[in-house]
Design a protein around this motif. Structure first.
Motif, PDB file in Angstrom:
ATOM      1  N   GLU A 241       0.817  -1.216   0.000  1.00 56.83           N
ATOM      2  CA  GLU A 241       0.000   0.000   0.000  1.00 56.83           C
ATOM      3  C   GLU A 241       0.843   1.254   0.000  1.00 56.83           C
ATOM      4  O   GLU A 241       0.562   2.213  -0.706  1.00 56.83           O
ATOM      5  CB  GLU A 241      -0.901  -0.017   1.226  1.00 56.83           C
ATOM      6  CG  GLU A 241      -1.944   1.072   1.225  1.00 56.83           C
ATOM      7  CD  GLU A 241      -2.730   1.089   2.521  1.00 56.83           C
ATOM      8  OE1 GLU A 241      -2.816   0.014   3.172  1.00 56.83           O
ATOM      9  OE2 GLU A 241      -3.239   2.153   2.891  1.00 56.83           O
ATOM     10  N   PHE A 242       1.896   1.272   0.812  1.00 54.45           N
ATOM     11  CA  PHE A 242       2.697   2.490   0.934  1.00 54.45           C
ATOM     12  C   PHE A 242       3.879   2.504  -0.007  1.00 54.45           C
ATOM     13  O   PHE A 242       4.667   3.456   0.000  1.00 54.45           O
ATOM     14  CB  PHE A 242       3.177   2.652   2.379  1.00 54.45           C
ATOM     15  CG  PHE A 242       2.087   3.109   3.298  1.00 54.45           C
ATOM     16  CD1 PHE A 242       1.280   2.194   3.945  1.00 54.45           C
ATOM     17  CD2 PHE A 242       1.854   4.455   3.487  1.00 54.45           C
ATOM     18  CE1 PHE A 242       0.255   2.612   4.768  1.00 54.45           C
ATOM     19  CE2 PHE A 242       0.835   4.881   4.318  1.00 54.45           C
ATOM     20  CZ  PHE A 242       0.032   3.957   4.960  1.00 54.45           C
ATOM     21  N   ARG A 243       4.031   1.440  -0.810  1.00 53.65           N
ATOM     22  CA  ARG A 243       5.102   1.395  -1.809  1.00 53.65           C
ATOM     23  C   ARG A 243       6.457   1.600  -1.164  1.00 53.65           C
ATOM     24  O   ARG A 243       7.202   2.520  -1.506  1.00 53.65           O
ATOM     25  CB  ARG A 243       4.868   2.436  -2.894  1.00 53.65           C
ATOM     26  CG  ARG A 243       3.517   2.239  -3.513  1.00 53.65           C
ATOM     27  CD  ARG A 243       3.311   3.090  -4.700  1.00 53.65           C
ATOM     28  NE  ARG A 243       1.891   3.154  -4.971  1.00 53.65           N
ATOM     29  CZ  ARG A 243       1.360   3.735  -6.022  1.00 53.65           C
ATOM     30  NH1 ARG A 243       2.138   4.299  -6.901  1.00 53.65           N
ATOM     31  NH2 ARG A 243       0.079   3.745  -6.189  1.00 53.65           N
ATOM     32  N   CYS A 244       6.767   0.741  -0.199  1.00 49.39           N
ATOM     33  CA  CYS A 244       8.029   0.863   0.515  1.00 49.39           C
ATOM     34  C   CYS A 244       8.572  -0.532   0.762  1.00 49.39           C
ATOM     35  O   CYS A 244       7.868  -1.525   0.555  1.00 49.39           O
ATOM     36  CB  CYS A 244       7.811   1.595   1.841  1.00 49.39           C
ATOM     37  SG  CYS A 244       6.609   0.790   2.925  1.00 49.39           S
ATOM     38  N   CYS A 245       9.829  -0.609   1.190  1.00 49.44           N
ATOM     39  CA  CYS A 245      10.445  -1.905   1.447  1.00 49.44           C
ATOM     40  C   CYS A 245      11.384  -1.772   2.630  1.00 49.44           C
ATOM     41  O   CYS A 245      12.273  -0.917   2.615  1.00 49.44           O
ATOM     42  CB  CYS A 245      11.202  -2.367   0.192  1.00 49.44           C
ATOM     43  SG  CYS A 245      11.845  -4.031   0.301  1.00 49.44           S
ATOM     44  N   GLY A 246      11.166  -2.585   3.656  1.00 47.38           N
ATOM     45  CA  GLY A 246      12.068  -2.573   4.795  1.00 47.38           C
ATOM     46  C   GLY A 246      11.895  -1.349   5.671  1.00 47.38           C
ATOM     47  O   GLY A 246      11.012  -0.531   5.459  1.00 47.38           O
ATOM     48  N   ASN A 247      12.760  -1.196   6.658  1.00 52.07           N
ATOM     49  CA  ASN A 247      12.674  -0.104   7.616  1.00 52.07           C
ATOM     50  C   ASN A 247      13.300   1.162   7.021  1.00 52.07           C
ATOM     51  O   ASN A 247      12.614   2.150   6.761  1.00 52.07           O
ATOM     52  CB  ASN A 247      13.387  -0.504   8.908  1.00 52.07           C
ATOM     53  CG  ASN A 247      12.957   0.352  10.081  1.00 52.07           C
ATOM     54  OD1 ASN A 247      12.203   1.316   9.926  1.00 52.07           O
ATOM     55  ND2 ASN A 247      13.409   0.017  11.267  1.00 52.07           N
ATOM     56  N   ASN A 248      14.611   1.149   6.784  1.00 52.12           N
ATOM     57  CA  ASN A 248      15.260   2.277   6.120  1.00 52.12           C
ATOM     58  C   ASN A 248      15.304   2.071   4.622  1.00 52.12           C
ATOM     59  O   ASN A 248      15.118   2.998   3.849  1.00 52.12           O
ATOM     60  CB  ASN A 248      16.694   2.437   6.628  1.00 52.12           C
ATOM     61  CG  ASN A 248      16.720   2.725   8.108  1.00 52.12           C
ATOM     62  OD1 ASN A 248      16.067   3.631   8.576  1.00 52.12           O
ATOM     63  ND2 ASN A 248      17.475   1.924   8.861  1.00 52.12           N
ATOM     64  N   ASN A 249      15.606   0.859   4.181  1.00 55.63           N
ATOM     65  CA  ASN A 249      15.561   0.496   2.771  1.00 55.63           C
ATOM     66  C   ASN A 249      15.554  -1.030   2.686  1.00 55.63           C
ATOM     67  O   ASN A 249      15.493  -1.718   3.706  1.00 55.63           O
ATOM     68  CB  ASN A 249      16.739   1.094   1.997  1.00 55.63           C
ATOM     69  CG  ASN A 249      18.060   0.719   2.618  1.00 55.63           C
ATOM     70  OD1 ASN A 249      18.236  -0.397   3.104  1.00 55.63           O
ATOM     71  ND2 ASN A 249      18.998   1.646   2.631  1.00 55.63           N
ATOM     72  N   PHE A 250      15.645  -1.553   1.485  1.00 52.93           N
ATOM     73  CA  PHE A 250      15.428  -2.991   1.312  1.00 52.93           C
ATOM     74  C   PHE A 250      16.521  -3.847   1.964  1.00 52.93           C
ATOM     75  O   PHE A 250      16.313  -5.030   2.218  1.00 52.93           O
ATOM     76  CB  PHE A 250      15.304  -3.325  -0.177  1.00 52.93           C
ATOM     77  CG  PHE A 250      16.521  -3.009  -0.990  1.00 52.93           C
ATOM     78  CD1 PHE A 250      16.671  -1.763  -1.588  1.00 52.93           C
ATOM     79  CD2 PHE A 250      17.522  -3.953  -1.171  1.00 52.93           C
ATOM     80  CE1 PHE A 250      17.778  -1.470  -2.348  1.00 52.93           C
ATOM     81  CE2 PHE A 250      18.629  -3.666  -1.932  1.00 52.93           C
ATOM     82  CZ  PHE A 250      18.768  -2.426  -2.519  1.00 52.93           C
ATOM     83  N   ARG A 251      17.660  -3.238   2.260  1.00 52.29           N
ATOM     84  CA  ARG A 251      18.740  -4.055   2.827  1.00 52.29           C
ATOM     85  C   ARG A 251      18.421  -4.549   4.229  1.00 52.29           C
ATOM     86  O   ARG A 251      19.077  -5.451   4.745  1.00 52.29           O
ATOM     87  CB  ARG A 251      20.050  -3.273   2.849  1.00 52.29           C
ATOM     88  CG  ARG A 251      20.667  -3.206   1.489  1.00 52.29           C
ATOM     89  CD  ARG A 251      21.839  -2.227   1.460  1.00 52.29           C
ATOM     90  NE  ARG A 251      21.886  -1.556   0.177  1.00 52.29           N
ATOM     91  CZ  ARG A 251      22.453  -2.068  -0.910  1.00 52.29           C
ATOM     92  NH1 ARG A 251      23.058  -3.243  -0.849  1.00 52.29           N
ATOM     93  NH2 ARG A 251      22.437  -1.427  -2.048  1.00 52.29           N
TER      94      ARG A 251
END
Lengths: 343, 343
Positions: free
Chosen positions: B162-172
């Motif tokens: 829904e929010f188009r995001c991945c992970g906490n800070n980024n996908f790593r």
């Protein structure tokens, strides 16, 4: 013998006019709501135009919009009639429009449930993200599958039958790729995998997308009994269900019919009450309102006679001394005339 | 010398009363709006509470709900007073309540100011709870068989989609946790054993992300696994690949959503404070205009209205003196009543 006579005092007439005015404004707003519903439905269908197979479904939102506009128009006229009804100088000009108003057909919201939408083309063009006119097909299908929680046209196996990975991303020197391409007549790279948008987030297991028919490719995996991994519903079914629900909202349809019926009856009472009051010596005194001036049977007879006189309007009067062709016409019409009253 | 005096004749008083009545009812609607915004905010916090470790503070939405209800009540009362103000008999019964009512309005404005301040300041708290909560969510992604955490996977997947995001800070962030449950790992497999042994805690770590990180707008079918290995995929360079998965972190995405919501609510509250101040000024003018009528029997006479009876400085001086006397009631008064005053 008038139908359903009711006595109206001046006070009652005023209250009736006010109540009807309010009701007709509510009907105007309701017409606005139906119009907006039609517009919304149309935009939804246009948004999905790339994946919808036919254009016949646009009939429903078009009709909804027309009904909404017509409802706004006619009910605005009704509210003006109510406003002018208690002013004897302004009321007579509404007589003819009122007759037309009563003659209107009931709006029947045609809930044409005929709907054949599908994703056939969408799946075929999924990989063509570099072809102008089709470059957004992939994104559209992915978003559609995620939003409607569906996979493929009828089920996820539809993805096994098309090449959904573009040749740009295939390494043609790899043995696996060459094998797959040679395995079918059209030289398509087919695999038993699905795009990520088919994945079901409620699955307890991280999504398995490739080698779906191979039980050995994944640990503790049985292709036949795995249910939650991907969406089991096909998008044709999902879209049909969604639009059925949207168009099947008979609630507003029934409500609008009831509203219009009561408005029609109320207006008729108001018109007759005001007219009888104007005829009497004391315009502020009591008068009677009714639905029909005579009984039901007599009114139908009157209407029939009126219709026949209108049809006879274009014919020659048999007693007039005109040419022979006209006499022949008159004879023909006289032959026609007897059967009609009997019907 | 009154502060900002205005002369009133009958017409002006009537207009003031009518205008003030409309503004009071507008304020009631604004109060209802605040109430519904409070409920909406509360529901949103509840929906995402799993992402916030279930210990998010509900102070702001609760305050909003309270303030909305109070606004409705206070402004409805004010509207009623305005409605009755031009009828001397009805107004006489409201007269004694007006001074406390105006003080209550002052207090209510102060409460509104506090709520607006909290709306802006609590954003920091939301940021911190999000950071902590998302870290734990990612850690518990695989625990779909642990009671209390079985829906974490679904919630996090749906949030990332829904929010188009991945992970906490980024996908790593996904590379640092084991997000595949041991139930689905073949521990007899060498690859698995290598990975598990490669780190101190015995976690199965890989350079892959869940499917919900995939970006549907990518021209290429989503690459989820072996993200840092260029040779695992044809024509793939992980350093320049941007569209494949979402690059934004979910903390940033969720925070910008909540912060925009809280900022707009704060702006609305400031507008409400201004509206309430206008209400208070209008009511003060109306009441003073009605009180200073020279001849109460004659409604057509002129009168004066003002905001403060004396100038600003003198009013403050009076207030301070009053506060001092309130404070002094418990102290001994010099020269008399000493035994009673002593506690």
């Amino acid at each position: 013998m008038a139908l359903l006579k009711i006595k109206f005092t001046q006070q009652r007439r005023v209250h009736l006019a006010q109540g009807l005015w309010l009701l007709s404004w509510m009907a105007v707003m309701w017409g606005g709501v139906i119009f907006c519903l039609g517009v919304y439905l149309k935009t939804e269908l246009l948004r999905r135009a790339e994946v919808m197979d036919n254009t016949e479904i646009h009939v429903v939102p078009n009709i909804l919009m027309m009904v909404g506009l017509a409802s706004i128009g006619t009910n605005w006229v009704a509210s003006r009639v109510c406003q002018d009804s208690l002013d004897p100088t302004r009321f007579p000009r509404w007589k003819v429009p009122l007759l037309a108003w009563f003659a209107q057909l009931l709006y029947l919201c045609p809930l044409s449930l005929y709907c054949q939408v599908g994703l056939r083309n969408g799946i075929r063009f999924y990989k063509d993200t570099d072809v102008p006119g089709r470059c957004f097909q992939k994104e559209t299908i992915d978003r559609l599958q995620m939003e409607f929680r569906c996979c493929g046209n009828n089920n996820f196996k539809d993805w096994f039958e098309v090449q959904w990975v573009s040749n740009r991303y295939l390494d043609f020197t790899s043995k696996d790729v060459k094998d797959r391409i040679r395995s079918n007549v059209d030289n398509r790279y087919l695999l038993d995998g699905v795009p990520f948008s088919c994945c079901n987030p409620t699955s307890p297991r991280p999504c398995l997308r490739y080698h779906l028919t191979d039980n050995n490719a994944h640990f503790n995996y049985d292709y036949q009994s795995e249910e939650l991994n991907l969406y089991s519903r096909g998008c044709r079914q999902a879209l049909t269900d969604y639009y059925m629900e949207l168009m099947n909202s008979t609630g507003p349809g029934v409500l609008s019919v009831i509203l219009i019926q009561s408005l029609t009856m109320g207006l008729r009472y108001l018109q007759t009450a005001v007219e009888t009051a104007m005829v009497l010596e004391d315009p502020e005194g009591d008068s009677e309102g009714y639905l029909l001036e005579k009984g039901v049977k007599e009114t139908i007879e009157d209407l029939k006679i009126n219709a026949l006189t209108m049809l006879k309007f274009g014919q020659v009067d048999p007693n007039a001394a005109e040419g022979s062709s006209e006499v022949a016409d008159a004879e023909k019409d006289e032959k026609d005339a007897p059967p009609s009253p009997a019907s | 010398m009154p502060f900002m005096p205005v002369k009133f004749n009958l017409q002006k008083r009537v207009k003031l009363a009518q205008g003030l009545w409309m503004i009071y009812w507008l304020s009631v609607i604004v109060g209802i709006l605040l109430f519904s915004l409070g409920i909406f905010f509360k529901i949103e916090l509840r929906k995402r509470s799993e992402m916030m470790d279930n210990n998010e503070s509900h102070l702001v939405p609760n305050l909003l709900i309270l303030v909305g209800l109070l606004a409705c009540g206070v402004n409805a009362f004010g509207g009623k007073v305005c409605h009755d103000s031009l009828d001397p008999i009805k107004f006489a019964k409201w007269k004694p309540m007006l001074k406390p009512f105006l003080l209550l309005c002052c207090g209510f404005n102060a409460l509104l100011l506090l709520t607006a301040l909290l709306c802006f300041l609590m954003q920091f708290a939301v940021y911190l709870t999000l950071a902590e909560g998302l870290k734990n969510s990612i850690k518990f992604y695989k625990d779909t068989d642990t009671p209390g955490r079985c829906f974490m996977k679904r919630t996090l997947d749906l949030t990332q989609i829904e929010f188009r995001c991945c992970g906490n800070n980024n996908f790593r962030d996904w590379f640092e946790v084991q997000w595949i449950s041991n139930r689905y790992l073949d521990m007899s497999n060498d690859l698995v054993k290598d990975r598990v042994l490669s780190n101190v805690e015995g976690k199965y770590l890989m350079d892959s992300v869940p499917f919900s990180c995939c970006n549907p707008g990518s021209p290429r079918p989503c690459i989820q696994h072996h993200l840092t290995n260029n040779s695992a995929h044809y024509d793939y360079d992980h350093r320049i690949e941007e569209l494949n998965i979402w690059t934004r972190g979910c903390r940033e995405a969720l925070f910008s959503y909540f912060s925009s919501m809280m900022t707009s609510i704060g702006v609305l509250i400031i507008a409400t404070i201004i509206l309430e101040s206008v209400d208070m000024a209008g009511l003060k003018y109306l009441t003073t205009a009605l009180e200073t009528m020279e001849d109460p029997e004659n409604p057509e006479c002129e009168s004066d209205g003002w905001l403060l009876e004396k100038g600003v400085k003198e009013t403050f001086g009076d207030l301070l003196a009053k506060l001092k006397t309130l404070g002094k009631t418990n102290q001994v008064v010099e020269g008399g009543d000493a035994p009673e005053a002593a506690n």
